[in-house]
Design a protein around this motif. Structure first.
Motif, short mmCIF file in Angstrom:
data_model
loop_
_atom_site.label_atom_id
_atom_site.label_comp_id
_atom_site.label_asym_id
_atom_site.label_seq_id
_atom_site.Cartn_x
_atom_site.Cartn_y
_atom_site.Cartn_z
N ARG A 141 0.81 -1.26 0.08
CA ARG A 141 0.14 0.03 -0.04
C ARG A 141 0.85 1.14 0.04
O ARG A 141 1.58 1.51 1.15
N THR A 187 -0.70 2.53 -5.39
CA THR A 187 -1.50 1.71 -5.20
C THR A 187 -3.06 2.32 -5.98
O THR A 187 -3.19 3.32 -5.56
N THR A 188 -3.53 1.48 -6.79
CA THR A 188 -4.80 1.92 -7.40
C THR A 188 -6.18 1.92 -6.44
O THR A 188 -6.01 0.99 -5.61
N ILE A 189 -7.03 2.44 -6.98
CA ILE A 189 -8.20 2.40 -6.26
C ILE A 189 -8.71 0.95 -5.97
O ILE A 189 -9.31 0.84 -4.98
N LYS A 190 -8.57 0.16 -7.23
CA LYS A 190 -9.34 -1.19 -7.25
C LYS A 190 -8.64 -1.90 -6.13
O LYS A 190 -8.97 -2.65 -5.31
N GLU A 191 -7.24 -1.76 -6.17
CA GLU A 191 -6.37 -2.69 -5.11
C GLU A 191 -6.69 -2.13 -3.69
O GLU A 191 -6.69 -3.01 -2.84
N LYS A 192 -6.93 -0.91 -3.66
CA LYS A 192 -7.24 -0.44 -2.21
C LYS A 192 -8.42 -0.85 -1.87
O LYS A 192 -8.99 -1.15 -0.76
N SER A 193 -9.48 -0.84 -2.73
CA SER A 193 -11.04 -1.56 -2.38
C SER A 193 -10.94 -3.08 -2.01
O SER A 193 -11.64 -3.69 -1.15
N LYS A 194 -9.98 -3.66 -2.86
CA LYS A 194 -9.70 -5.08 -2.50
C LYS A 194 -9.01 -5.31 -0.98
O LYS A 194 -9.58 -6.23 -0.48
#
Length: 862
Positions: free
Chosen positions: A126, A130-137
């Motif tokens: 993190r 880090t992309t928004i998609k990865e953060k949501s995951k």
């Protein structure tokens, strides 16, 4: 209590605690446990705080993670692994984080293959990339091991949802802790650890460090305090377990009677030979310009050998270029890489069998860190070569090598009581929860960096953040926190508080180039780091022309053209690393011992024997050092760590007072500014000053009594004197902007808009005057002053030098010369590198040396 662990555990001890899957995987990869593992793994397994200090390639990272992986695999195998963050790993570099992620995924996959099933242990990075998609995951299924940076950790602590996943964290690893502790990023992290520790009081802290001193202070930085008592921590000190092959090399037998062409040719022939004798060579320079120059000359001089197999790596190059160099280096496609400081830390760059240092790296710890990039495996020999280009460099590298072999490491400087970082962290805490002001003060003081924070400074910061200073609202600086003085409670203020915090937090200031103008005519640009070193009337070179600095406004510096005056500040000055105070003292001690030999009229053979036995140098180097000190002794006097020589001479245009104060550039910056300030106040003269690691000079067209001004300086008053000396300087103005940005007086990002650096600087000039009207001790102004004097300069050791003079431990002696002495020539001519070609500069310096030798020759028979 901080304690050293003196006895390692046995292999049997460690085998007993490891899960069968981990045991099978480990001994399938390694023959035995390394020494750091025998010392550290059991401590982490026992949930003890631990600091592991070992050289690069000594398995520090696996030492830190082995117990953690063991427990996670045990829980996964038993089916009791929860969806939460168990371990947080923090490092200063995103590239290092990606390496660690890869190095954790691989063993986990291998252990799953051994187990014949999925264990489901998640590892995630993190950072700002880090992309928004990865953060949501991550929010939906948190990683069991979270890899991050200090800045991203601060964001997570202030996030409404993800913070719940880290409130029961079991282990907290700080890698490359020595690279964080000496900066405000480390201060920021220190407070973040205490904030995290409120949620998880049982959290085990693990520090991983390369060679650093003193380890006890780094351990205190790692663990902090509890109820005014330092927390327990075990120190694993295995800094010198790898064999080292270190040498100082000189490209020519004579550093004086040699022309530039021969010197240049010999240098690159030597570098080329070293590269060809090894598989992969990493070369460190001290500036980015030198990095590019070395690559260019190697390609130009040896076109058959260097085409696509050599590359440059430094911070001014694009991220894509740096990643490409790192990848090709790991894959063994590069024969040589040249860098400045960008590859010092432990990112994976594959196998390096030789490190070359061009000129002194200015500290023993940095030298060992750089050389440690070679022989990256545990049982490999660390091989380094230090190539010197002048006699000052030769002496410095010789003493540095002795200190490294004798295990004398320079002390690290850890910033304390940084009020701008405190302001930022209080805002973050207030966003997350309501807290009583007394509880907040107690929490802050648990951090090593704020353990001695006064209640007055804390209250001043709270008052600023709460919007108590109404006059600041006229400058659009509003309260950042809600504070009820009656109840003593602190909390979030305004709906946008969290967004403002998330988009403005951090410690690294925005930087940009500064436009240089003569009136309204633009003549070029300089970087901010160079600008903040300038004082009114300083002379520098830009685009081949000579200019005198006047003042700056925002992102514009005003100058006058002065073609007839020599430069006083070289363009590379802002990039140069400062000599550490401890190494400077060791060089001063060597000067004193060698000076005594000359005073007692020892024979040349006896003195050469002493040099060879003391410094581990070759015969050519010993001869060059002997000749250098011989000239200085017979022409002037030999200064040392107990003897400051003040050398006066006139070059026909100006009078010079050269102070041979070998205490490093940070101390000499303080001393020179204090002397110039004293002269301006008592003798009403404006003087030019120049500094380097070995001393400083004061020059003026009219006569001034520089020694008298120096003798006026008192150790108990130096902080107040320097506070006044820097009050109107460019360096304070620029550093105030940095501090105001960290403390959210200046918002770099607001409502989706980014404020340019020039506009930030203009606003900071307005705000610094507003702060002065409130109080000269307004917290952010006070912090800017502290940063300049304690972090940029070295006021503490300056005070020690003055105390030494007052106690007569350090003597002040004044001499007069017709020409600058051998020790002074490099100092007074350092600006020539901008005005002359390198070959002309070397010839000029050699001509000055020959003139000195001619003076000596009239009285001394060679």
């Amino acid at each position: 209590m901080i304690r050293n662990k003196k006895t390692p555990n046995t292999e049997e001890d460690l085998k007993k605690i490891l899960h069968p899957l981990v045991n099978k995987w480990f001994f399938g990869r390694f023959k035995s446990f390394s020494l750091p593992q025998l010392y550290g793994v059991m401590e982490i397994h026992s949930r003890n705080n631990v600091l592991v200090s070992a050289p690069t390639g000594a398995t520090k990272t696996l030492t830190g993670f082995l117990s953690i992986l063991n427990e996670l695999i045990d829980s996964a195998d038993k089916g009791i692994l929860e969806d939460k963050v168990y371990a947080i790993y923090v490092s200063p570099l995103k590239a290092l984080n990606n390496d660690i992620s890869k190095n954790l995924h691989e063993p986990l996959q291998e252990i799953e293959e051994i187990a014949g099933k999925e264990l489901g242990i998640r590892v995630a990075v993190r950072t700002g990339d880090t992309t928004i998609k990865e953060k949501s995951k991550m929010l939906a299924k948190p990683p069991h091991i979270l890899i991050t940076t200090p800045e991203s950790l601060a964001i997570l602590l202030a996030s409404q949802k993800f913070v719940e996943h880290i409130k029961d964290v079991q282990w907290f690893i700080v890698d490359e802790i020595h690279a964080l502790a000496d900066s405000k990023r480390g201060v920021h992290l220190s407070l973040a650890m205490e904030q995290l520790g409120r949620f998880a009081s049982h959290m085990t802290r693990i520090g991983l460090s390369a060679t650093v001193s003193p380890l006890e202070e780094i351990a205190r930085f790692l663990v902090g305090y509890q109820d005014d008592e330092e927390r327990d921590c075990k120190i694993v000190d295995v800094q010198f377990i790898k064999d080292m092959d270190l040498k100082v090399l000189c490209p020519t037998a004579d550093l004086i009677n040699v022309n530039w062409t021969d010197m240049h040719s010999s240098l690159y022939n030597m570098i080329h030979q070293l590269i060809q004798e090894h598989k992969t060579t990493l070369i460190f320079t001290n500036t980015r310009a030198a990095t590019e120059r070395v690559v260019h000359f190697l390609k130009e001089k040896f076109p058959k050998y260097y085409t696509e197999n050599i590359g440059a790596h430094h911070g001014s190059l694009s991220k894509e270029h740096r990643l490409d160099i790192e990848t090709r280096l790991r894959e063994g496609k590069l024969k040589c890489v040249v860098c400045s400081t960008s590859l010092e830390l432990g990112i994976d760059i594959g196998y390096i069998d030789l490190v070359v240092l061009l000129s002194s790296p200015k500290s023993v710890a940095r030298a060992l860190q750089r050389v440690g990039r070679s022989g990256h495996k545990l049982h490999d020999v660390t091989k380094g070569r230090l190539i010197v280009m002048d006699r000052d460099d030769l002496v410095e590298c010789g003493v540095l090598l002795k200190s490294a072999i004798d295990k004398r490491i320079d002390r690290i400087h850890i910033p304390t009581n940084c009020l701008d970082i405190l302001s930022q962290q209080i805002i973050g805490i207030a966003i997350e929860e309501k807290i009583h002001v007394n509880e907040l003060y107690k929490l802050i003081k648990q951090s090593y960096c704020y353990h001695n924070l006064s209640r007055q400074d804390f209250n001043d910061v709270v008052d600023y953040l709460a919007g108590k200073y109404i006059s600041l609202e006229d400058r659009h600086v509003y309260g950042k926190i809600w504070y009820d003085e009656e109840s003593g409670m602190i909390g979030r203020r305004g709906k946008l508080g969290r967004v403002i915090y998330m988009t403005n937090l951090g410690t690294i200031p925005d930087q940009s180039n500064v436009i240089v103008k003569v009136g309204t005519q633009m003549v070029g640009t300089i970087d901010e780091g160079f600008l903040e070193k300038l004082k009114p009337n300083d002379i520098f070179i830009l685009g081949g022309a000579v200019y005198q600095y006047k003042y700056s406004r925002g992102n514009v510096a005003q100058v006058n053209a002065t073609p007839d005056r020599p430069p006083t500040v070289p363009r590379w000055f802002s990039e140069m690393l400062p000599l550490s105070f401890d190494l400077a003292n060791d060089i001063g001690k060597f000067r004193r011992l060698l000076g005594q030999k000359f005073c007692y009229s020892r024979s040349k053979e006896e003195i050469l024997d002493f040099i060879n036995s003391y410094l581990y140098v070759d015969n050519n180097s010993a001869e060059a050092i002997y000749q250098y000190f011989f000239e200085q002794f017979h022409y002037a006097q030999i200064p040392s760590n107990t003897r400051i020589i003040v050398e006066n001479y006139n070059d026909g245009k100006q009078t010079y007072a050269v102070f041979h104060s070998l205490f490093g550039r940070r101390v000499n910056d303080c001393l020179s500014r204090a002397v110039a300030f004293a002269i301006s106040r008592t003798q009403h003269r404006d003087v030019e000053i120049g500094i380097n690691d070995n001393g400083f000079y004061v020059t003026c067209e009219k006569n001034v009594d520089s020694l008298k001004a120096f003798e006026m300086l008192k150790s108990q008053e130096i902080y107040q004197v320097m506070g006044q000396a820097i009050d109107k300087t460019e360096v304070l103005m620029r550093r105030f902007r940095h501090c105001a940005s960290r403390a959210f007086m200046i918002l770099r990002n607001y409502m989706g808009r980014t404020k340019a650096v020039g506009r930030q600087q203009v606003k900071s000039l307005i705000l610094i005057n507003a702060a002065r009207r409130i109080s000269n001790d307004f917290p952010i102004l006070k912090e800017a002053r502290r940063e300049v004097l304690e972090d940029l300069m070295d006021i503490e050791n300056t005070k020690k030098v003055l105390e030494g003079i007052e106690k007569k431990d350090i003597k002040l002696e004044q001499i007069s010369t017709n020409l600058p002495s051998p020790f002074a020539i490099n100092l007074v001519s350092q600006g020539l590198s901008d005005v002359l070609k390198m070959e002309d500069k070397i010839e000029f310096l050699n001509r000055m040396h020959r003139q000195v030798l001619a003076k000596i020759g009239k009285t001394i028979k060679f």
